[in-house]
Design an enzyme around this catalytic site. Structure first.
Site, PDB file in Angstrom:
ATOM      1  N   HIS A  78     -20.821  -3.656 -13.265  1.00 39.91           N
ATOM      2  CA  HIS A  78     -20.907  -3.764 -11.903  1.00 39.91           C
ATOM      3  C   HIS A  78     -21.268  -2.157 -11.661  1.00 39.91           C
ATOM      4  CE1 HIS A  78     -20.307  -4.027  -7.585  1.00 39.91           C
ATOM      5  NE2 HIS A  78     -19.380  -3.161  -7.871  1.00 39.91           N
ATOM      6  N   HIS A 114     -30.241 -20.059  -8.159  1.00 38.53           N
ATOM      7  CA  HIS A 114     -29.067 -19.991  -9.044  1.00 38.53           C
ATOM      8  C   HIS A 114     -29.649 -18.820 -10.125  1.00 38.53           C
ATOM      9  CE1 HIS A 114     -27.156 -23.527  -7.908  1.00 38.53           C
ATOM     10  NE2 HIS A 114     -28.203 -23.896  -7.606  1.00 38.53           N
ATOM     11  N   ARG A 117     -25.943 -10.557  -3.979  1.00 37.86           N
ATOM     12  CA  ARG A 117     -26.983  -9.879  -3.365  1.00 37.86           C
ATOM     13  C   ARG A 117     -28.228 -10.265  -3.968  1.00 37.86           C
ATOM     14  NH1 ARG A 117     -23.546  -4.192  -3.912  1.00 37.86           N
ATOM     15  NH2 ARG A 117     -22.489  -4.384  -2.009  1.00 37.86           N
ATOM     16  N   ASP A 141       0.948  -1.074  -0.029  1.00 38.68           N
ATOM     17  CA  ASP A 141       0.061   0.209  -0.174  1.00 38.68           C
ATOM     18  C   ASP A 141       1.085   1.250   0.109  1.00 38.68           C
ATOM     19  OD1 ASP A 141      -3.282   0.377   1.006  1.00 38.68           O
ATOM     20  OD2 ASP A 141      -1.722   2.201   1.057  1.00 38.68           O
ATOM     21  N   TYR A 178       6.781  -3.835  -4.720  1.00 41.33           N
ATOM     22  CA  TYR A 178       6.064  -4.484  -5.728  1.00 41.33           C
ATOM     23  C   TYR A 178       7.140  -5.805  -6.382  1.00 41.33           C
ATOM     24  CZ  TYR A 178       2.475  -1.150  -6.340  1.00 41.33           C
ATOM     25  OH  TYR A 178       1.388  -0.294  -6.103  1.00 41.33           O
ATOM     26  N   PRO A 182     -14.351   2.095 -11.131  1.00 43.02           N
ATOM     27  CA  PRO A 182     -15.168   1.231 -11.762  1.00 43.02           C
ATOM     28  C   PRO A 182     -14.595  -0.156 -12.300  1.00 43.02           C
ATOM     29  CG  PRO A 182     -14.817   3.227 -13.028  1.00 43.02           C
ATOM     30  CD  PRO A 182     -13.985   3.096 -11.867  1.00 43.02           C
ATOM     31  N   GLY A 206      -7.007   2.524  -4.587  1.00 39.34           N
ATOM     32  CA  GLY A 206      -7.674   3.617  -5.081  1.00 39.34           C
ATOM     33  C   GLY A 206      -8.514   4.485  -4.204  1.00 39.34           C
ATOM     34  N   ARG A 233     -29.074 -13.378  -5.132  1.00 38.57           N
ATOM     35  CA  ARG A 233     -29.419 -14.488  -4.828  1.00 38.57           C
ATOM     36  C   ARG A 233     -29.838 -14.508  -3.260  1.00 38.57           C
ATOM     37  NH1 ARG A 233     -24.477 -18.124  -5.924  1.00 38.57           N
ATOM     38  NH2 ARG A 233     -25.639 -19.783  -4.981  1.00 38.57           N
ATOM     39  N   ARG A 249     -18.516  11.113 -11.554  1.00 37.04           N
ATOM     40  CA  ARG A 249     -17.790   9.719 -11.572  1.00 37.04           C
ATOM     41  C   ARG A 249     -16.964   9.798 -12.482  1.00 37.04           C
ATOM     42  NH1 ARG A 249     -20.521   5.769 -14.833  1.00 37.04           N
ATOM     43  NH2 ARG A 249     -19.783   3.642 -14.018  1.00 37.04           N
ATOM     44  N   ASP A 275     -22.667  -8.392  -6.936  1.00 33.33           N
ATOM     45  CA  ASP A 275     -24.214  -8.216  -7.139  1.00 33.33           C
ATOM     46  C   ASP A 275     -25.139  -9.524  -7.381  1.00 33.33           C
ATOM     47  OD1 ASP A 275     -23.651  -4.927  -8.661  1.00 33.33           O
ATOM     48  OD2 ASP A 275     -22.091  -6.690  -8.572  1.00 33.33           O
ATOM     49  N   GLN A 330     -15.031   8.151  -4.334  1.00 32.30           N
ATOM     50  CA  GLN A 330     -15.561   9.584  -4.866  1.00 32.30           C
ATOM     51  C   GLN A 330     -15.622  10.505  -3.768  1.00 32.30           C
ATOM     52  OE1 GLN A 330     -18.839   8.291  -7.266  1.00 32.30           O
ATOM     53  NE2 GLN A 330     -19.260  10.445  -7.933  1.00 32.30           N
TER      54      GLN A 330
HETATM   55  P1  NAD Z   1      -9.997   2.479   1.156  1.00 33.92           P
HETATM   56  O1  NAD Z   1      -9.784   3.821   0.935  1.00 33.92           O
HETATM   57  O2  NAD Z   1     -10.285   1.920   2.443  1.00 33.92           O
HETATM   58  O3  NAD Z   1      -8.497   1.614   0.636  1.00 33.92           O
HETATM   59  C1  NAD Z   1      -7.856   2.184  -0.733  1.00 33.92           C
HETATM   60  C2  NAD Z   1      -6.383   1.816  -0.330  1.00 33.92           C
HETATM   61  O4  NAD Z   1      -5.765   1.861  -1.611  1.00 33.92           O
HETATM   62  C3  NAD Z   1      -5.983   2.520   0.588  1.00 33.92           C
HETATM   63  O5  NAD Z   1      -5.326   1.892   1.599  1.00 33.92           O
HETATM   64  C4  NAD Z   1      -5.015   3.377   0.017  1.00 33.92           C
HETATM   65  O6  NAD Z   1      -3.768   4.042   0.844  1.00 33.92           O
HETATM   66  C5  NAD Z   1      -4.508   2.525  -1.394  1.00 33.92           C
HETATM   67  N1  NAD Z   1      -3.794   3.243  -2.351  1.00 33.92           N
HETATM   68  C6  NAD Z   1      -4.279   4.522  -3.095  1.00 33.92           C
HETATM   69  N2  NAD Z   1      -3.555   4.721  -4.046  1.00 33.92           N
HETATM   70  C7  NAD Z   1      -2.546   3.967  -3.832  1.00 33.92           C
HETATM   71  C8  NAD Z   1      -1.445   3.603  -4.841  1.00 33.92           C
HETATM   72  N3  NAD Z   1      -1.055   4.448  -5.804  1.00 33.92           N
HETATM   73  N4  NAD Z   1      -0.853   2.543  -4.496  1.00 33.92           N
HETATM   74  C9  NAD Z   1      -1.024   1.653  -3.533  1.00 33.92           C
HETATM   75  N5  NAD Z   1      -2.145   1.649  -2.690  1.00 33.92           N
HETATM   76  C10 NAD Z   1      -2.802   2.858  -2.989  1.00 33.92           C
HETATM   77  O7  NAD Z   1     -11.052   1.990   0.007  1.00 33.92           O
HETATM   78  P2  NAD Z   1     -11.742   0.355   0.078  1.00 33.92           P
HETATM   79  O8  NAD Z   1     -13.177   0.669   0.755  1.00 33.92           O
HETATM   80  O9  NAD Z   1     -10.912  -0.335   0.300  1.00 33.92           O
HETATM   81  O10 NAD Z   1     -12.198   0.312  -1.609  1.00 33.92           O
HETATM   82  C11 NAD Z   1     -11.228  -0.059  -2.576  1.00 33.92           C
HETATM   83  C12 NAD Z   1     -11.812   0.122  -3.769  1.00 33.92           C
HETATM   84  O11 NAD Z   1     -12.672  -0.945  -3.846  1.00 33.92           O
HETATM   85  C13 NAD Z   1     -12.778   1.437  -4.181  1.00 33.92           C
HETATM   86  O12 NAD Z   1     -12.483   1.655  -5.510  1.00 33.92           O
HETATM   87  C14 NAD Z   1     -14.128   0.731  -3.953  1.00 33.92           C
HETATM   88  O13 NAD Z   1     -14.834   1.446  -4.934  1.00 33.92           O
HETATM   89  C15 NAD Z   1     -13.894  -0.893  -4.370  1.00 33.92           C
HETATM   90  N6  NAD Z   1     -15.012  -1.745  -4.345  1.00 33.92           N
HETATM   91  C16 NAD Z   1     -15.297  -2.800  -5.384  1.00 33.92           C
HETATM   92  C17 NAD Z   1     -16.380  -3.406  -5.042  1.00 33.92           C
HETATM   93  C18 NAD Z   1     -16.637  -4.504  -6.150  1.00 33.92           C
HETATM   94  O14 NAD Z   1     -17.352  -5.131  -6.021  1.00 33.92           O
HETATM   95  N7  NAD Z   1     -15.790  -4.636  -7.103  1.00 33.92           N
HETATM   96  C19 NAD Z   1     -16.715  -3.319  -3.658  1.00 33.92           C
HETATM   97  C20 NAD Z   1     -16.445  -2.537  -2.954  1.00 33.92           C
HETATM   98  C21 NAD Z   1     -15.825  -1.676  -3.029  1.00 33.92           C
END
Ligand code: NAD
Length: 341
Positions: free
Chosen positions: A199, A192, A175, A59, A89, A145, A103, A177, A112, A172, A106
């Site tokens: 998403h 099923h 959820r 992180d 890495y 996204p 990431g 199901r 978005r 999804d 918002q």
């Molecule tokens: P969070 O803010 O708790 O965690 C994000 C982490 O990413 C933080 O620890 C941050 O330090 C780290 N980060 C940011 N930039 C970075 C970089 N350049 N290199 C390394 N690490 C970096 O957020 P979260 O609640 O854990 O959500 C993370 C993502 O997952 C979001 O985009 C959220 O929308 C997504 N999400 C996806 C689903 C799905 O079904 N796909 C469901 C829930 C959340």
């Protein structure tokens, strides 16, 4: 000086001496990039699963990731043998799967599209650093996204599409199901049904193929005195689609179910289970759609997406799936410049 020799930094990797490594089968290794709420909850689920022998958390926030690793390591004596460390890495070398949940969310007043560009920018930095060290592993993307960022990861990595997977509508679908099971008074594991497409708001429920243990919903309800009319179907789907908003409103984020969804995908990869899961993948020309990542039920095994299952959708579902593809393609067009093409 003496104390630090006795107690080296406990978040760093400690390999057993060479002579003890020789006869051991190579343990499965999973790297988690982004140890926030989703990444660390997934790491916790993975620890309890006993699926892997090595787990690395990376992180940008070093303090946070060290804290997560210490906390997780303290569970090891009470659960499964596992080496966990806060890495960089270069630790992606030899990873079976690299899960990316890094990431940002918002921000108030942010569109978005701004969020897409910000997270795509983060991925432009992260993905090449992963692939510099991991050429054979599978990339599993969770950051939103997710369909757009899975496509971006596929392009940036140069990997075959089969090895770049988005968690897509696994969540999804779970959820959906759950809600159907609750409505029908049936264990959701026997319901099923699939949510396909984006998403996000344009996702598509495949009602025409939903069933309880192989029995179509209409027939099941006729025989078992339950009701699932069009209005009730709309309500089940509305609750499915809006679940994330509802949870975020109450507790700020969603992470338990997505973490288990990621675990289910990773399990199917590591154990070569050929489980059908609705992950985000490159649509192989189905329904006239290509060059976009969307969720379709896919067979997941050691090579990643082994097959994308063809669903004989009805006309309405096909139309809705095409609309969903247009939504994701529209966003992709806006970030294509970040991919250098
Ligand atoms: P969070 O803010 O708790 O965690 C994000 C982490 O990413 C933080 O620890 C941050 O330090 C780290 N980060 C940011 N930039 C970075 C970089 N350049 N290199 C390394 N690490 C970096 O957020 P979260 O609640 O854990 O959500 C993370 C993502 O997952 C979001 O985009 C959220 O929308 C997504 N999400 C996806 C689903 C799905 O079904 N796909 C469901 C829930 C959340």
């Amino acid at each position: 000086m003496f104390l630090s020799t006795l107690f080296p930094n406990e978040t760093e990797e400690k390999r057993p001496p060479e002579h003890l490594q020789e006869d051991l089968p190579r343990p499965h290794k999973v790297v988690v990039v982004g140890a926030g709420q989703v990444g660390s909850t997934f790491a916790y689920a993975l620890l309890l699963s006993g699926l892997v022998g090595e787990m690395v958390l990376i992180d940008i926030d070093r303090e946070r990731v060290e804290g997560e690793v210490m906390d997780l390591n303290h569970a090891v004596p009470l659960s499964n043998p596992l080496r966990i460390w806060a890495g960089d890495y270069s630790d992606c070398a030899g990873a079976d799967v690299v899960v990316v949940a890094a990431g940002t969310g918002q921000k108030p007043g942010e569109t978005r599209l701004d969020l897409v560009r910000r997270n795509a920018g983060i991925f432009a930095n992260i993905i090449p650093r992963i692939t510099e060290f991991s050429q054979q592993g599978i990339l599993l993307i969770a950051t939103n996204p997710v369909d757009v960022l899975s496509y971006v990861s596929w392009k940036l990595s140069g990997f075959p599409w089969q090895r770049v997977i988005g968690s897509g509508t696994v969540l999804d679908t779970a959820r959906f199901r759950h809600l159907l099971g609750r409505h029908l008074h049936i264990d959701p594991r026997n319901v099923h049904a699939h949510i396909i497409g984006e998403h996000g708001d344009s996702e598509v429920p495949v009602w025409s193929m939903a069933n309880v243990s192989g029995i179509g919903l209409e027939r099941f309800c006729e025989r078992h005195s339950c009701q699932l009319n069009a209005e009730q179907q709309d309500e089940v789907f509305r609750q499915t689609r809006e679940a994330a908003y509802q949870i975020i409103q109450r507790k700020g984020a969603t992470y338990y179910a997505v973490a288990v969804g990621l675990l289910r995908i990773v399990e199917s990869i590591l154990r070569n289970q050929y489980t059908v899961l609705s992950v985000s993948t490159l649509v192989p020309g189905y329904y006239g759609i290509e060059n976009v990542y969307l969720s379709l039920p896919s067979v997941i095994g050691r090579a990643g997406v082994e097959r994308v299952v063809y669903l004989p959708l009805n006309e309405r579902e096909t139309e809705a799936f095409r609309d969903s593809a247009d939504v994701v393609r529209g966003v992709l067009d806006d970030v294509e410049d970040l991919l250098g093409g």
